[in-house]
Scaffold this motif. Structure first.
Motif, PDB file in Angstrom:
ATOM      1  N   MET A   1      -1.607  -8.294 104.756  1.00  0.00           N
ATOM      2  CA  MET A   1      -2.396  -8.426 103.542  1.00  0.00           C
ATOM      3  C   MET A   1      -2.376  -9.872 103.067  1.00  0.00           C
ATOM      4  N   SER A   2      -3.490 -10.272 102.533  1.00  0.00           N
ATOM      5  CA  SER A   2      -3.611 -11.640 102.031  1.00  0.00           C
ATOM      6  C   SER A   2      -3.279 -11.667 100.545  1.00  0.00           C
ATOM      7  N   SER A   3      -2.725 -12.750 100.107  1.00  0.00           N
ATOM      8  CA  SER A   3      -2.428 -12.889  98.674  1.00  0.00           C
ATOM      9  C   SER A   3      -3.228 -14.058  98.112  1.00  0.00           C
ATOM     10  N   SER A   4      -4.552 -13.986  98.371  1.00  0.00           N
ATOM     11  CA  SER A   4      -5.403 -15.115  97.990  1.00  0.00           C
ATOM     12  C   SER A   4      -5.499 -15.306  96.481  1.00  0.00           C
ATOM     13  N   CYS A   5      -5.224 -14.266  95.702  1.00  0.00           N
ATOM     14  CA  CYS A   5      -5.311 -14.419  94.250  1.00  0.00           C
ATOM     15  C   CYS A   5      -4.208 -15.329  93.716  1.00  0.00           C
ATOM     16  N   TYR A   6      -3.142 -15.434  94.472  1.00  0.00           N
ATOM     17  CA  TYR A   6      -2.031 -16.244  94.007  1.00  0.00           C
ATOM     18  C   TYR A   6      -2.203 -17.706  94.402  1.00  0.00           C
ATOM     19  N   SER A   7      -3.147 -17.966  95.274  1.00  0.00           N
ATOM     20  CA  SER A   7      -3.435 -19.351  95.638  1.00  0.00           C
ATOM     21  C   SER A   7      -4.615 -19.816  94.787  1.00  0.00           C
ATOM     22  N   ASN A   8      -5.071 -21.010  95.052  1.00  0.00           N
ATOM     23  CA  ASN A   8      -6.187 -21.545  94.283  1.00  0.00           C
ATOM     24  C   ASN A   8      -7.524 -20.920  94.672  1.00  0.00           C
ATOM     25  N   ALA A   9      -7.659 -20.488  95.917  1.00  0.00           N
ATOM     26  CA  ALA A   9      -8.939 -19.949  96.397  1.00  0.00           C
ATOM     27  C   ALA A   9      -9.098 -18.495  95.975  1.00  0.00           C
ATOM     28  N   PRO A  10     -10.245 -18.155  95.411  1.00  0.00           N
ATOM     29  CA  PRO A  10     -10.489 -16.748  95.074  1.00  0.00           C
ATOM     30  C   PRO A  10     -10.765 -15.957  96.347  1.00  0.00           C
ATOM     31  N   CYS A  11     -10.558 -14.655  96.287  1.00  0.00           N
ATOM     32  CA  CYS A  11     -10.856 -13.817  97.445  1.00  0.00           C
ATOM     33  C   CYS A  11     -12.370 -13.843  97.699  1.00  0.00           C
ATOM     34  N   ALA A  12     -12.778 -13.378  98.859  1.00  0.00           N
ATOM     35  CA  ALA A  12     -14.192 -13.399  99.225  1.00  0.00           C
ATOM     36  C   ALA A  12     -15.040 -12.584  98.243  1.00  0.00           C
ATOM     37  N   ALA A  13     -14.477 -11.480  97.752  1.00  0.00           N
ATOM     38  CA  ALA A  13     -15.217 -10.629  96.822  1.00  0.00           C
ATOM     39  C   ALA A  13     -15.461 -11.349  95.493  1.00  0.00           C
ATOM     40  N   CYS A  14     -14.420 -11.916  94.936  1.00  0.00           N
ATOM     41  CA  CYS A  14     -14.556 -12.608  93.648  1.00  0.00           C
ATOM     42  C   CYS A  14     -15.455 -13.838  93.779  1.00  0.00           C
ATOM     43  N   LYS A  15     -15.340 -14.530  94.888  1.00  0.00           N
ATOM     44  CA  LYS A  15     -16.206 -15.689  95.106  1.00  0.00           C
ATOM     45  C   LYS A  15     -17.663 -15.239  95.189  1.00  0.00           C
ATOM     46  N   PHE A  16     -17.914 -14.153  95.932  1.00  0.00           N
ATOM     47  CA  PHE A  16     -19.270 -13.628  96.072  1.00  0.00           C
ATOM     48  C   PHE A  16     -19.812 -13.168  94.726  1.00  0.00           C
ATOM     49  N   LEU A  17     -18.965 -12.497  93.952  1.00  0.00           N
ATOM     50  CA  LEU A  17     -19.378 -11.972  92.645  1.00  0.00           C
ATOM     51  C   LEU A  17     -19.323 -13.029  91.542  1.00  0.00           C
ATOM     52  N   ARG A  18     -18.854 -14.226  91.898  1.00  0.00           N
ATOM     53  CA  ARG A  18     -18.758 -15.366  90.973  1.00  0.00           C
ATOM     54  C   ARG A  18     -17.946 -15.025  89.733  1.00  0.00           C
ATOM     55  N   ARG A  19     -16.757 -14.518  90.009  1.00  0.00           N
ATOM     56  CA  ARG A  19     -15.843 -14.206  88.906  1.00  0.00           C
ATOM     57  C   ARG A  19     -14.453 -14.722  89.251  1.00  0.00           C
ATOM     58  N   LYS A  20     -13.607 -14.782  88.249  1.00  0.00           N
ATOM     59  CA  LYS A  20     -12.250 -15.270  88.455  1.00  0.00           C
ATOM     60  C   LYS A  20     -11.446 -14.199  89.194  1.00  0.00           C
ATOM     61  N   CYS A  21     -10.702 -14.647  90.188  1.00  0.00           N
ATOM     62  CA  CYS A  21      -9.866 -13.736  90.969  1.00  0.00           C
ATOM     63  C   CYS A  21      -8.515 -13.604  90.271  1.00  0.00           C
ATOM     64  N   LEU A  22      -8.272 -12.465  89.659  1.00  0.00           N
ATOM     65  CA  LEU A  22      -7.050 -12.203  88.916  1.00  0.00           C
ATOM     66  C   LEU A  22      -5.920 -11.764  89.843  1.00  0.00           C
ATOM     67  N   PRO A  23      -4.678 -11.907  89.411  1.00  0.00           N
ATOM     68  CA  PRO A  23      -3.539 -11.516  90.268  1.00  0.00           C
ATOM     69  C   PRO A  23      -3.569 -10.042  90.701  1.00  0.00           C
ATOM     70  N   ASN A  24      -4.170  -9.162  89.911  1.00  0.00           N
ATOM     71  CA  ASN A  24      -4.223  -7.738  90.264  1.00  0.00           C
ATOM     72  C   ASN A  24      -5.568  -7.347  90.900  1.00  0.00           C
ATOM     73  N   CYS A  25      -6.272  -8.297  91.436  1.00  0.00           N
ATOM     74  CA  CYS A  25      -7.581  -8.051  92.049  1.00  0.00           C
ATOM     75  C   CYS A  25      -7.447  -7.031  93.179  1.00  0.00           C
ATOM     76  N   VAL A  26      -8.192  -5.944  93.092  1.00  0.00           N
ATOM     77  CA  VAL A  26      -8.122  -4.877  94.080  1.00  0.00           C
ATOM     78  C   VAL A  26      -8.733  -5.305  95.420  1.00  0.00           C
ATOM     79  N   PHE A  27      -9.625  -6.290  95.390  1.00  0.00           N
ATOM     80  CA  PHE A  27     -10.301  -6.748  96.606  1.00  0.00           C
ATOM     81  C   PHE A  27      -9.487  -7.762  97.406  1.00  0.00           C
ATOM     82  N   ALA A  28      -8.673  -8.553  96.734  1.00  0.00           N
ATOM     83  CA  ALA A  28      -7.999  -9.705  97.349  1.00  0.00           C
ATOM     84  C   ALA A  28      -7.225  -9.386  98.636  1.00  0.00           C
TER      85      ALA A  28
END
Length: 169
Positions: A1-28
């Protein structure tokens, strides 16, 4: 599993949806930033809201499999909007049936040719042999032979020999 929400880069879903990737992001964990097309395909076919609901309803240990299934089906639906992965499965099933028929015919030929060689070796040059197939059994020379799928051997009731991939034994 990736922990992209904890890094600077948002997950692909949040980037696509143009929203902030939160630590509890279900998509990340399932849509890392380096796989943007995976989420784009899933979003186009199923929608972000439906995928989010599904992920929240599925047990955590099953989520990765669920996302992989969604991604596979989304890609298949983009290639074949009517049948999706069922179309691909149907094509593969037809190929298996065709190849099984070819294999059956080849096995019958092997038995026929091996029988001719075996009988010629015993100075029995009877060219009036009967060859027949019925439900996987192949008959020749008054006897019959059958294929054991577990061992990969052909057995002949008219002789003590067996056909293997190396020839008659």
């Amino acid at each position: 599993m990736s922990s992209s929400c904890y890094s600077n880069a948002p997950c692909a879903a949040c980037k696509f949806l143009r929203r902030k990737c939160l630590p509890n992001c279900v998509f990340a964990p399932y849509f890392p930033p380096e796989e943007p097309q995976k989420f784009a395909n899933v979003h186009k076919i199923f929608g972000a809201s439906n995928v989010s609901k599904l992920l929240n309803e599925v047990l955590p240990h099953q989520r990765e499999d669920a996302v992989n299934s969604l991604a596979y089906e989304a890609e298949a639906r983009l290639k074949d909007p009517v049948y999706g992965c069922v179309g691909a499965i149907s094509v593969l099933q037809r190929q298996v049936i065709k190849l099984q028929k070819e294999l059956d015919a080849t096995n019958a030929d092997l038995i026929r040719y091996a029988s001719n060689d075996f009988q010629a070796g015993n100075n029995n040059n009877n060219n009036n042999l009967e060859y027949g197939r019925s439900s996987g059994n192949y008959g020749y020379g008054g006897g019959s032979s059958s294929f054991d799928q577990n061992s990969g051997l052909y057995y002949s009731s008219s002789s003590s020999h067996q056909w293997t991939s190396d020839g008659w034994r």
